[in-house]
Design a protein around this motif. Structure first.
Motif, PDB file in Angstrom:
ATOM      1  N   ALA A 226       0.835  -1.207   0.000  1.00 49.00           N
ATOM      2  CA  ALA A 226       0.000   0.000   0.000  1.00 49.00           C
ATOM      3  C   ALA A 226       0.866   1.252   0.000  1.00 49.00           C
ATOM      4  O   ALA A 226       0.577   2.235  -0.707  1.00 49.00           O
ATOM      5  CB  ALA A 226      -0.931   0.004   1.217  1.00 49.00           C
ATOM      6  N   ARG A 230       1.054   4.240  -2.825  1.00 49.02           N
ATOM      7  CA  ARG A 230       0.963   5.654  -2.432  1.00 49.02           C
ATOM      8  C   ARG A 230       2.184   6.433  -2.919  1.00 49.02           C
ATOM      9  O   ARG A 230       2.070   7.545  -3.441  1.00 49.02           O
ATOM     10  CB  ARG A 230       0.831   5.739  -0.910  1.00 49.02           C
ATOM     11  CG  ARG A 230       0.411   7.102  -0.342  1.00 49.02           C
ATOM     12  CD  ARG A 230       1.565   8.050  -0.056  1.00 49.02           C
ATOM     13  NE  ARG A 230       2.611   7.504   0.780  1.00 49.02           N
ATOM     14  CZ  ARG A 230       2.694   7.646   2.101  1.00 49.02           C
ATOM     15  NH1 ARG A 230       1.784   8.316   2.750  1.00 49.02           N
ATOM     16  NH2 ARG A 230       3.739   7.141   2.755  1.00 49.02           N
ATOM     17  N   ALA A 285     -10.018   3.804  -3.577  1.00 48.56           N
ATOM     18  CA  ALA A 285      -9.062   2.714  -3.347  1.00 48.56           C
ATOM     19  C   ALA A 285      -9.696   1.337  -3.544  1.00 48.56           C
ATOM     20  O   ALA A 285      -9.085   0.444  -4.150  1.00 48.56           O
ATOM     21  CB  ALA A 285      -8.486   2.834  -1.933  1.00 48.56           C
ATOM     22  N   VAL A 301      -6.538  -2.276   1.192  1.00 52.94           N
ATOM     23  CA  VAL A 301      -7.311  -1.073   0.833  1.00 52.94           C
ATOM     24  C   VAL A 301      -7.335  -0.032   1.953  1.00 52.94           C
ATOM     25  O   VAL A 301      -6.994   1.136   1.730  1.00 52.94           O
ATOM     26  CB  VAL A 301      -8.745  -1.453   0.397  1.00 52.94           C
ATOM     27  CG1 VAL A 301      -9.637  -0.211   0.334  1.00 52.94           C
ATOM     28  CG2 VAL A 301      -8.705  -2.125  -0.967  1.00 52.94           C
ATOM     29  N   LEU A 304      -4.022   1.739   2.356  1.00 54.55           N
ATOM     30  CA  LEU A 304      -3.762   2.762   1.335  1.00 54.55           C
ATOM     31  C   LEU A 304      -4.550   4.031   1.623  1.00 54.55           C
ATOM     32  O   LEU A 304      -4.026   5.148   1.470  1.00 54.55           O
ATOM     33  CB  LEU A 304      -4.123   2.221  -0.049  1.00 54.55           C
ATOM     34  CG  LEU A 304      -3.984   3.216  -1.213  1.00 54.55           C
ATOM     35  CD1 LEU A 304      -2.545   3.698  -1.343  1.00 54.55           C
ATOM     36  CD2 LEU A 304      -4.461   2.598  -2.523  1.00 54.55           C
ATOM     37  N   GLN A 305      -5.792   3.887   2.050  1.00 54.45           N
ATOM     38  CA  GLN A 305      -6.625   5.067   2.317  1.00 54.45           C
ATOM     39  C   GLN A 305      -6.024   5.942   3.408  1.00 54.45           C
ATOM     40  O   GLN A 305      -5.915   7.170   3.257  1.00 54.45           O
ATOM     41  CB  GLN A 305      -8.038   4.618   2.696  1.00 54.45           C
ATOM     42  CG  GLN A 305      -8.804   3.996   1.528  1.00 54.45           C
ATOM     43  CD  GLN A 305     -10.125   3.394   1.956  1.00 54.45           C
ATOM     44  OE1 GLN A 305     -10.249   2.829   3.044  1.00 54.45           O
ATOM     45  NE2 GLN A 305     -11.129   3.488   1.099  1.00 54.45           N
ATOM     46  N   CYS A 308      -2.714   7.569   2.241  1.00 55.28           N
ATOM     47  CA  CYS A 308      -2.952   8.708   1.340  1.00 55.28           C
ATOM     48  C   CYS A 308      -3.245   9.972   2.136  1.00 55.28           C
ATOM     49  O   CYS A 308      -2.754  11.060   1.802  1.00 55.28           O
ATOM     50  CB  CYS A 308      -4.118   8.408   0.396  1.00 55.28           C
ATOM     51  SG  CYS A 308      -3.695   7.306  -0.965  1.00 55.28           S
TER      52      CYS A 308
END
Length: 457
Positions: A226, A230, A285, A301, A304-305, A308
Motif C-alpha cells: 500500500a 501511495r 481505493a 485497501v 492505502l486510504q 494517502c
C-alpha cells in the motif's frame, strides 16, 4: 513513473504479500546503507556555486569508498537482521540485494552534474530503459515462480542499467586529482544531510519494522505494498519536482525575492496537482484494487486510504526542507529532523496498543504536526510566512476534500461494478475539480494555466 506503475501492477498478480513483506523487512537497512554511500555529496555538489573537476573527482572516489564500506556493513550484519526478524531467508537476500549499493555509488556524480546543468532529458533516457529492462526480467521471474527473487533482480538490474546509461549520456569522466580541501568543503554540508537522511529513513521504515516484528509477514506485506502504491503518486511525483526545482532555485539563492516567488509557485502548482490525486485515490481505493489487483490484496485497501491522508502534507514538508538545503542550512535541517523524529517516536509508541490501524492514524497525526516546525524555519529564512503558505495551499485542499467526500459517498451508495465506478468517478472528480478552480479563479489554477499556455507557445 508510468512504467513503474505498470510493472508494480503486474508483479502483484504473481507475487504473494509475504514476498513483499520480506523486501519490506530489509528495505530500511538497504536505504540506510545507500544513504551512507551518498553521505550528502550529491546535494553538496548541486548547491556549489562553482564546482570543478577536482570536486567531482573527490566526490566520485569518496562515494565508491563509502559504498564499499556500506556493503561490507550489510554483509556482516545480515545474520543479525535475520535473527531479529526470526526470518533466516533474510541473510542471503540482504547480502545479494546489497550489491546494488555499489552500482549506485557510480551514479552520484553523474546525476549531480546533469542536475546542475538542468539536463533531465539525459536522466530520463537512463531511467526509462532501466525501468523497462529490470521490470520485464522481474515479471518473467515472478511468472516462473521465483517469488521474492524477482523483486531482488528488479532492484539490481534497475541500478546497473541506469548507471550504464548515465555514463553513456554524460560527458564527465574521472581523473586522478582529488583534494582534501574539496572533501572537507562538501563534507561539512553533506554529513549533516546524511544524518538527516538517516533519521528520515529509519523513522519512515520504523513502521515496517514494528509491524513486521509484532504482526505477521503478510501484514507487513500489505502495508509495504500500500505504501508503494501511495509512493508512486507522492514520493515519485514530488521527488521529480524536487529534483528539478532544487538545482534551479539553488542557482538563485542570492536573490531573496526571486527565491521566495519561485517557492510560492512550486507550492501552488504541486499542491494543486497532488491534493486532489491523493484524496481521490483514497476515495476510490476499493474499486481501484478490485479492478487492478487480485482479491488477495483487498485487505490492503484501508492501509492505502489512511496512508494517502497521511501523505497529503508530504509535498509541503519536502518544499520547506528544500529551502533549508538551498540556503545551505544543513545544521537547521538536521536539528529539525531530530525534533520531528522524537515527536514521531512518541506518537508511534502511544499508537502501537491500537494495532496496525492505530499506527496508521498516528502517521497522520505526525504528518500534520511536522508541518509546524518545517514552515516556521522557511518563514525565517526567506520570509515565506505561514500565513502566506496557508493562503497558497488551503484553497486547493478545501476543494479537493469536498470532491473526495462526494466521490466516497457516491461509491458507498451506488451498486455499480468496480470498473464503472473507477472510470466514471475519476472522470467526474477531474471535471468537478477543474470547473471549481476555474469558476472561483483559484490562484494555483491560473498559474498552471499560464504555465501551460506559455509552454505551448
Amino acid at each position: 513513473r508510468g512504467i513503474g506503475l505498470v510493472i508494480t501492477l503486474l508483479l502483484a498478480r504473481f507475487l504473494a504479500p509475504a514476498d513483499y513483506g520480506l523486501v519490506a523487512m530489509m528495505a530500511v537497512f538497504l536505504a540506510v546503507a545507500d544513504s551512507l554511500m551518498d553521505s550528502g555529496f550529491k546535494q553538496a555538489l548541486i548547491r556549489l556555486e562553482e564546482a570543478g573537476q577536482v570536486d567531482f573527482n573527490t566526490a566520485f572516489y569518496s562515494n565508491i569508498g563509502l559504498g564499499t564500506v556500506s556493503y561490507a556493513l550489510l554483509f556482516f550484519t545480515a545474520p543479525l537482521i535475520a535473527e531479529f526478524y526470526q526470518e533466516p531467508r533474510l541473510n542471503v537476500l540482504i547480502r545479494v540485494s546489497g550489491l546494488s549499493i555499489i552500482s549506485h555509488s557510480f551514479e552520484v556524480v553523474q546525476v549531480a552534474i546533469l542536475s546542475r546543468e538542468l539536463n533531465f532529458k539525459a536522466q530520463l533516457q537512463a531511467t526509462i530503459p532501466a525501468g523497462l529492462i529490470s521490470g520485464l526480467i522481474a515479471l518473467c521471474m515472478a511468472y516462473t515462480k521465483f517469488g521474492v527473487w524477482a523483486l531482488i533482480a528488479q532492484i539490481h538490474l534497475s541500478a546497473l542499467v541506469k548507471v550504464l546509461f548515465l555514463w553513456w549520456k554524460s560527458h564527465w569522466r574521472p581523473s586522478k586529482e582529488i583534494s582534501i580541501h574539496s572533501f572537507k568543503k562538501m563534507y561539512v554540508f553533506g554529513y549533516k544531510m546524511f544524518f538527516s537522511s538517516f533519521l528520515e529513513i529509519v523513522f519512515q521504515n520504523l513502521y515496517v519494522i514494528v509491524i513486521a516484528r509484532l504482526f505477521a509477514v503478510s501484514i507487513a506485506g500489505y502495508y509495504f505494498f500500500a505504501n508503494k502504491i501511495r509512493d508512486l503518486v507522492t514520493s515519485q511525483v514530488v521527488g521529480s519536482i524536487q529534483n528539478v526545482t532544487y538545482p534551479a532555485l539553488a542557482s538563485m539563492q542570492g536573490d531573496a525575492s526571486r527565491l521566495k516567488a519561485g517557492y510560492r509557485k512550486v507550492v501552488q502548482i504541486t499542491t494543486f496537482i497532488l491534493f486532489p490525486v491523493m484524496l481521490i485515490l483514497a476515495a476510490l481505493a476499493e474499486p481501484l484494487f478490485s479492478v487492478l489487483f487480485h482479491e488477495k490484496w483487498l485487505p490492503a485497501v484501508p492501509y492505502l486510504q489512511l496512508l494517502c491522508i497521511a501523505g497529503i502534507m508530504h509535498p509541503l514538508h519536502v518544499i520547506n526542507l528544500n529551502i533549508l538545503k538551498v540556503k545551505g542550512r544543513s545544521d537547521l535541517y538536521l536539528h529539525l529532523e531530530i525534533i520531528k523524529k522524537i515527536m514521531g517516536v512518541i506518537v508511534l509508541v502511544g499508537s502501537i496498543r491500537y494495532g496496525v490501524f492505530g499506527i496508521l492514524i498516528g502517521q497522520i497525526i505526525v504528518s500534520v504536526l511536522s508541518y509546524i516546525p518545517n514552515s516556521l524555519f522557511a518563514s525565517q529564512l526567506i520570509h515565506y510566512t505561514v500565513r502566506e503558505q496557508l493562503s497558497d495551499f488551503l484553497p486547493n485542499l478545501g476543494i479537493s476534500t469536498i470532491i473526495a467526500l462526494l466521490i466516497a459517498s457516491s461509491n458507498h451508495f451506488l451498486s455499480w461494478t468496480a470498473a464503472i465506478k473507477l472510470m466514471s468517478f475519476s472522470a467526474m472528480a477531474l471535471i468537478l475539480y477543474v470547473l471549481s478552480a476555474y469558476f472561483i479563479q483559484l490562484k494555483s489554477f491560473c498559474l498552471a494555466k499560464q504555465m501551460l499556455l506559455g509552454r505551448k507557445r
